[in-house]
Scaffold this active site. Structure first.
Site, PDB file in Angstrom:
ATOM      1  N   ARG A  24       1.274  10.055   5.766  1.00 23.16           N
ATOM      2  CA  ARG A  24       1.337   8.629   6.080  1.00 23.16           C
ATOM      3  C   ARG A  24       2.633   7.974   5.588  1.00 23.16           C
ATOM      4  O   ARG A  24       2.727   6.756   5.487  1.00 23.16           O
ATOM      5  CB  ARG A  24       0.136   7.924   5.447  1.00 23.16           C
ATOM      6  N   GLU A  44       7.534  -6.844   1.504  1.00 24.51           N
ATOM      7  CA  GLU A  44       6.222  -6.851   2.163  1.00 24.51           C
ATOM      8  C   GLU A  44       5.442  -8.112   1.772  1.00 24.51           C
ATOM      9  O   GLU A  44       4.739  -8.696   2.599  1.00 24.51           O
ATOM     10  CB  GLU A  44       5.412  -5.603   1.768  1.00 24.51           C
ATOM     11  N   TYR A  92     -15.071   1.087  -7.097  1.00 26.47           N
ATOM     12  CA  TYR A  92     -16.317   1.835  -6.888  1.00 26.47           C
ATOM     13  C   TYR A  92     -17.208   1.794  -8.127  1.00 26.47           C
ATOM     14  O   TYR A  92     -18.363   2.192  -8.070  1.00 26.47           O
ATOM     15  CB  TYR A  92     -15.987   3.297  -6.539  1.00 26.47           C
ATOM     16  N   LYS A 118       0.859  -1.171   0.000  1.00 29.90           N
ATOM     17  CA  LYS A 118       0.000   0.000   0.000  1.00 29.90           C
ATOM     18  C   LYS A 118       0.902   1.230   0.000  1.00 29.90           C
ATOM     19  O   LYS A 118       1.663   1.453   0.935  1.00 29.90           O
ATOM     20  CB  LYS A 118      -0.906   0.000   1.227  1.00 29.90           C
ATOM     21  N   LYS A 150      -2.066  -1.493  -3.908  1.00 31.91           N
ATOM     22  CA  LYS A 150      -2.925  -0.328  -3.862  1.00 31.91           C
ATOM     23  C   LYS A 150      -2.104   0.953  -3.917  1.00 31.91           C
ATOM     24  O   LYS A 150      -1.115   1.053  -3.190  1.00 31.91           O
ATOM     25  CB  LYS A 150      -3.730  -0.375  -2.564  1.00 31.91           C
TER      26      LYS A 150
HETATM   27  C1  PBG Z   1      -7.507   3.342   5.439  1.00 33.66           C
HETATM   28  C2  PBG Z   1      -7.744   3.229   3.976  1.00 33.66           C
HETATM   29  C3  PBG Z   1      -7.551   4.213   2.989  1.00 33.66           C
HETATM   30  C4  PBG Z   1      -7.999   3.642   1.791  1.00 33.66           C
HETATM   31  C5  PBG Z   1      -8.415   2.341   2.092  1.00 33.66           C
HETATM   32  N1  PBG Z   1      -8.230   2.109   3.429  1.00 33.66           N
HETATM   33  C6  PBG Z   1      -7.065   5.605   3.077  1.00 33.66           C
HETATM   34  C7  PBG Z   1      -5.679   5.909   3.450  1.00 33.66           C
HETATM   35  O1  PBG Z   1      -4.845   5.034   3.695  1.00 33.66           O
HETATM   36  O2  PBG Z   1      -5.396   7.103   3.545  1.00 33.66           O
HETATM   37  C8  PBG Z   1      -8.052   4.314   0.451  1.00 33.66           C
HETATM   38  C9  PBG Z   1      -9.135   3.846  -0.460  1.00 33.66           C
HETATM   39  C10 PBG Z   1      -9.444   4.754  -1.588  1.00 33.66           C
HETATM   40  O3  PBG Z   1      -8.792   5.806  -1.802  1.00 33.66           O
HETATM   41  O4  PBG Z   1     -10.376   4.431  -2.321  1.00 33.66           O
HETATM   42  N2  PBG Z   1      -6.170   3.281   5.794  1.00 33.66           N
HETATM   43 ZN    ZN Z   2      -5.789   3.992   7.806  1.00 40.00          ZN
END
Ligand code: PBG
Ligand code: ZN
Length: 326
Positions: free
Chosen positions: A217, A233, A313, A195, A248
């Site tokens: 983050r 990972e 989505y 991620k 992701k």
């Molecule tokens: C929570 C999370 C996020 C997304 C999925 N789980 C946001 C983030 O990490 O800031 C993003 C999903 C999306 O943008 O559709 N950590």
């Molecule tokens: Zn989160």
């Protein structure tokens, strides 16, 4: 010209193209995300994510009955709440809207609905960070404890699949161990394995009211300059007991998806995130592109790269509008 080889021969008409097509995504491999919030009778469209709503549990149950009729039977739930504190208490208590939604949905739809839930603290911490802050720093091990409790609460409520999206070290192993200890052996773990810290989450953070108040983050999510690190990972999540590994976002990370497909024996998922969805929606609303065609091109690209599962989505729109390969 006397050509030995004419690739265009296999592109002449629709049926030939269909016959030789190499890749395509399957509707049955798509998961639709939902946002669940407190209260009752709530259903508000999310600014920046047109067609996607924040709903209270009672409304969600109604929406799901309609969506099931359309053909949606795999869902991912995200929590949205104003109940935030330092310890992210709501992430694991009985007030958690997602825990309540899971209970309702499984009671109503049983085996006919595959329910996944995001496991993260950012919707529940007062800082908006994915972990618990101690002395000004995100405390990894303390966060893993909280995340494990959250996963257990979801699993006990009947959740089919928990999906940790926090990127703390060791969370998959901790959750797997706790599930095994409680005899919750059927709960699938879909790990957000690679991620990345991404601008593409913009609309989501608005939707989940989870933007970090201070900082970013980058101390836990991956740096988008890194490709090899994703394999580290991957190794960890495999060793720690993940059932499905995820990349992701999706579209800017097709190389990472391809690496996972080649290196892993687990199903590979990709998250077609909020910013990717919004880019398509806004271009279509401006009359610049054909929305259905662009959705198909994007989801096929993600599939071609190697993902067999896609969180998107767009699923409801695909079914509603009966979009298909043209
Ligand atoms: C929570 C999370 C996020 C997304 C999925 N789980 C946001 C983030 O990490 O800031 C993003 C999903 C999306 O943008 O559709 N950590
Ligand atoms: Zn989160």
């Amino acid at each position: 010209m006397r050509l030995n080889d004419r690739p265009r021969r296999l592109r002449r008409n629709r049926l030939i193209r269909e016959l030789v097509s190499e890749h395509g995504f399957d509707i049955k491999h798509l998961i639709q995300p939902y946002f669940v919030t407190d209260g009752s009778g709530v259903r508000e469209e999310i600014k920046g994510l047109s067609g996607i709503y924040r709903e209270s549990v009672d409304q969600l149950t109604r929406t799901l009955a309609e969506d099931r009729a359309l053909g949606i039977d795999k869902v991912m739930l995200f929590g949205v709440t104003e109940r935030k504190d330092t310890e992210a208490a709501t992430s694991r208590d009985e007030k958690n809207p997602v825990v309540r939604a899971v209970g309702e949905l499984k009671q109503k739809f049983g085996e006919d609905l595959f329910v996944c839930a995001d496991v993260c603290l950012c919707a529940y911490t007062d800082t908006g960070h994915c972990g618990v802050t101690v002395d000004g720093e995100i405390d990894n091990d303390r966060s893993v404890e909280a995340l494990t409790d959250m996963a257990l609460a979801l699993s006990r409520a009947g959740c089919d699949c928990v999906a940790p999206s926090d990127m703390m070290d060791g969370r998959i192993g901790s959750i797997r161990k706790a599930l095994e200890t409680e005899g919750l052996v059927n709960t699938v773990i879909m790990a957000y394995t690679a991620k990345y810290a991404s601008t593409y989450y913009g609309p989501f953070r608005e939707a989940a009211k989870s933007a970090p108040g201070k900082g970013d983050r980058k101390g836990y999510q991956m740096d988008y300059r890194n490709r090899t690190e994703a394999l580290r990972e991957l190794r960890l999540d495999e060793e720690e007991g993940a059932d499905i590994v995820m990349v992701k976002p999706a579209l800017a990370y097709l190389d990472v998806i391809a690496d996972f497909k080649r290196r892993s024996r687990l199903p590979v998922a990709a998250y077609n995130v909020s910013g990717e969805y919004a880019a398509v929606k806004l271009s279509a609303q401006a009359g610049l592109v054909d929305e259905g065609a662009m959705v198909f091109e994007n989801l096929t690209a993600i599939t071609r790269a190697g993902a067999s599962i896609i969180l998107t989505y767009h699923l409801r729109d695909i079914l509603k509008n009966e979009w298909h390969y043209a």
